[in-house]
Enzyme design. Structure first.
Site, short mmCIF file in Angstrom:
data_model
loop_
_atom_site.label_atom_id
_atom_site.label_comp_id
_atom_site.label_asym_id
_atom_site.label_seq_id
_atom_site.Cartn_x
_atom_site.Cartn_y
_atom_site.Cartn_z
N GLY A 55 0.84 -1.20 0.00
CA GLY A 55 0.00 0.00 0.00
C GLY A 55 0.87 1.24 0.00
O GLY A 55 2.07 1.16 0.27
N CYS A 82 5.21 -6.20 1.65
CA CYS A 82 5.61 -4.79 1.72
C CYS A 82 4.87 -4.07 2.86
O CYS A 82 5.10 -4.38 4.02
CB CYS A 82 5.40 -4.13 0.36
SG CYS A 82 6.25 -2.57 0.21
N TYR A 83 3.92 -3.18 2.55
CA TYR A 83 3.16 -2.53 3.62
C TYR A 83 2.46 -3.59 4.48
O TYR A 83 2.37 -3.45 5.70
CB TYR A 83 2.11 -1.58 3.01
CG TYR A 83 1.30 -0.82 4.04
CD1 TYR A 83 1.78 0.36 4.59
CD2 TYR A 83 0.05 -1.28 4.46
CE1 TYR A 83 1.04 1.05 5.55
CE2 TYR A 83 -0.69 -0.60 5.41
CZ TYR A 83 -0.19 0.57 5.95
OH TYR A 83 -0.92 1.26 6.88
N HIS A 169 8.33 -7.61 -3.52
CA HIS A 169 7.06 -7.97 -4.18
C HIS A 169 7.20 -9.28 -4.97
O HIS A 169 7.64 -9.25 -6.12
CB HIS A 169 6.62 -6.84 -5.11
CG HIS A 169 6.15 -5.64 -4.35
ND1 HIS A 169 4.85 -5.49 -3.94
CD2 HIS A 169 6.82 -4.57 -3.88
CE1 HIS A 169 4.73 -4.36 -3.27
NE2 HIS A 169 5.92 -3.78 -3.22
N GLU A 171 4.94 -10.87 -6.33
CA GLU A 171 3.91 -10.96 -7.38
C GLU A 171 4.33 -10.33 -8.71
O GLU A 171 3.69 -10.56 -9.72
CB GLU A 171 2.59 -10.31 -6.87
CG GLU A 171 2.61 -8.79 -6.71
CD GLU A 171 3.18 -8.30 -5.38
OE1 GLU A 171 4.00 -9.02 -4.79
OE2 GLU A 171 2.84 -7.19 -4.95
N ASP A 227 -13.04 -8.60 -25.35
CA ASP A 227 -13.58 -8.41 -23.99
C ASP A 227 -15.11 -8.34 -24.00
O ASP A 227 -15.78 -9.06 -23.26
CB ASP A 227 -13.01 -7.13 -23.35
CG ASP A 227 -11.52 -7.01 -23.54
OD1 ASP A 227 -10.88 -8.06 -23.67
OD2 ASP A 227 -11.00 -5.88 -23.60
N LYS A 369 -6.03 -9.28 -20.01
CA LYS A 369 -6.42 -9.65 -21.37
C LYS A 369 -6.16 -11.13 -21.69
O LYS A 369 -7.01 -11.80 -22.27
CB LYS A 369 -5.66 -8.75 -22.35
CG LYS A 369 -5.94 -8.96 -23.80
CD LYS A 369 -7.29 -8.42 -24.22
CE LYS A 369 -7.20 -7.05 -24.79
NZ LYS A 369 -8.50 -6.41 -25.00
#
Ligand code: XMP
Length: 513
Positions: A55, A82-83, A169, A171, A227, A369
């Site tokens: 965050g 992280c945060y 991170h 991710e 989409d 996507k």
């Protein structure tokens, strides 16, 4: 049987959806809830593990989101990122402070403990850092699991309580073996089973849509892109003929676009498709508008007005289905309300009017996507639609820099279709995220057949990308660029110069406006 669920608590990171995406890649179900969710609601969800996202705040800042201590006392494994790690440390009576040196980007990280979170990882990996604060004193029961040159506690853990924190991170793709670290948390620590798949996502969404709309009719703004097409077919599965699709000709479409879409959806999918030619209204409102954000908002608003008028004619319509994706959302809004991180107003998110009569259904709002392409394939959409390059809702209006006129639209349409034909002919279409022409608001001098010309400039934009959030300019072979340039200058009246855009995103964006 209840499926294994990982609960992600969102503390406002731009990467929260990326965490969810990585978990989906590992075939585990996850949900995102705001960080303010209470322990009782968490018990109802019954997650096998909880991830606290990063965050933008500092844990001691006034108004910074906090962590309820009860959440770590539920006996469910927790991973703070992280945060998320800093807030864990603070909640458990450790200490967080501003680091002497900030750490952004790549950082070599040394693993001190390979038992669970870092199981099977090498001794050193590249981690991706983005922090100012760091843990200084660990809470009782915690040990250091990894460090970097700048951060002693790059990863920490309390193995007995199954509570872990990472300052980097895992991710983001830039962290080496990031997916392996998340996988270790899911399967070694939370003991999840990899049973979830994208087809489950279709089933869940179909059920949710059915439940939400009851006996009402639904309209869907169909553009023919992957989409909105996948959103339409998924909704058709939920409500059948009560789905009415609306294809709006907004006057800023590419050549033959309307014809192609109508033929596929009416003939192939037997969808109740309403074609509305609103080009005069859109072009009238866009007249002499130069500011890109104004163009986007005019188009976003006008789309909704057309949908509302059409909904009133159909009757008993309360919902509008849109094919909004996560990157549209994240580029259009900032999580904690500040306007600073808005990059551009995607027509279907920040370009919407504030007051809308229709309620939105956006089944892909959390997806990227490539995930929607996989869903489209499961829904058996034609290959041509699945792999169609993205085309923005504001269409050619954001590819004509300056005022949109019929004359400029004709020039751009012609140039664009020449480019697409050549890109397809050389089998490059699918390898490129997007290829298109941009018409510049300037004229330059040329010479044709011994005569001086003073005509328009067309820019070629060709990019590679995984998700549209970052992109690189495509290194097209010179011979192909030469063919494109020759064909456009020879065939498009009013153009005497073609240039190539060699900017990546960031710092540029893919579209010019
Ligand atoms: P940018 O220009 O922000 O574009 O780098 C990222 C991707 O999003 C598409 N794009 C849009 N799509 N409505 C859409 O449906 C919009 O308002 C919009 N603006 C940009 C763009 O074509 C690229 O693929």
């Amino acid at each position: 049987m209840k499926k294994d669920t990982i609960l992600i608590l969102d503390f406002g990171s731009q990467y929260t959806q990326l965490i969810a995406r990585r978990i989906r890649e590992l075939k585990v179900f996850s949900i995102i809830e705001p960080c303010t969710i209470g322990a009782t609601k968490i018990k109802e969800i019954g997650p096998k593990g909880i991830i606290l996202s990063g965050g933008p705040h500092s844990v001691y800042e006034k108004g910074a989101p906090s962590l309820q201590k009860r959440i770590v006392g539920l006996g469910v494994p927790v991973l703070g990122i992280c945060y998320g790690m800093q807030i864990l440390v603070k909640a458990l009576n450790g200490q967080v402070k501003e680091a002497k040196k900030r750490e952004y980007g790549r950082a070599p990280m040394y693993i001190d403990d390979h038992h669970d979170l870092f199981f099977s990882l090498p001794a050193k990996i590249i981690s991706w850092m983005s922090h100012t604060d760091q843990a200084m004193v660990l809470p009782k029961g915690f040990v250091q699991l990894a460090h970097t040159g700048n951060t002693k506690f790059a990863a920490i853990g309390n193995r007995k309580e199954k509570i872990y924190g990472v300052q980097f991170h895992p991710e983001v793709v830039h962290t080496e073996a990031g997916l392996q670290i998340i996988s270790n948390f899911l399967f070694r620590i939370c003991e999840c089973f990899a049973t979830w798949q994208l087809s489950d996502f279709i089933t869940e969404q179909v059920n949710q849509i059915r439940k939400r709309v009851g006996k009402k009719n639904i309209i869907c703004g169909l553009s023919g892109g992957v989409d909105s097409s996948a959103a339409a077919i998924l909704t058709q599965k939920a409500v059948g003929r009560r789905l009415k699709c609306i294809f709006v000709n907004n006057g800023v479409l590419r050549r033959s676009e309307a014809k192609k879409v109508i033929s596929v959806f009416r003939n192939h999918f037997k969808i109740d498709l309403h074609y509305i030619d609103a080009s005069a209204a859109f072009l009238g409102k866009l007249k002499e508008v130069i500011d890109p954000e104004k163009k986007r908002k005019i188009i976003g608003h006008e789309f909704i007005r057309v949908f509302e008028r059409q909904a009133a004619k159909i009757r008993n319509v309360e919902f509008l289905v849109q094919g909004t994706l996560y990157p549209d959302v994240i580029e259009s809004t900032s999580f904690f309300g500040g306007p600073t991180s808005r990059i551009k107003s995607h027509h279907n998110v920040a370009g919407l009017p504030l007051k809308m009569k229709l309620k939105l259904i956006e089944p892909f709002r959390q997806l990227f996507k490539d995930e929607v392409r996989e869903i489209a394939s499961l829904l058996k959409l034609p290959q041509d639609i699945i792999y169609r390059q993205p085309f923005p809702g504001p269409g050619l209006a954001v590819r004509i820099v300056g005022a949109v006129t019929r004359e400029r639209l004709t020039m751009l349409r012609e140039a664009d279709s020449i480019l697409e034909d050549i890109i397809r002919k050389y089998n490059l279409y699918r390898d490129l995220w997007q290829t298109f022409c941009v018409l510049l608001p300037l004229k330059t001098v040329g010479v044709m057949g011994d005569k001086r010309t003073y005509e328009h400039v067309v820019a070629i934009r060709a990019v590679t990308s995984l998700d549209g959030m970052t992109a690189d300019w495509a290194k097209l072979p010179h011979q192909i660029l030469e063919k494109i340039s020759n064909a456009i200058i020879n065939k498009v009246r009013g153009v005497n110069r073609v240039v190539l855009d060699i900017s990546s995103k960031p710092p540029a964006t893919i579209e010019w406006e």
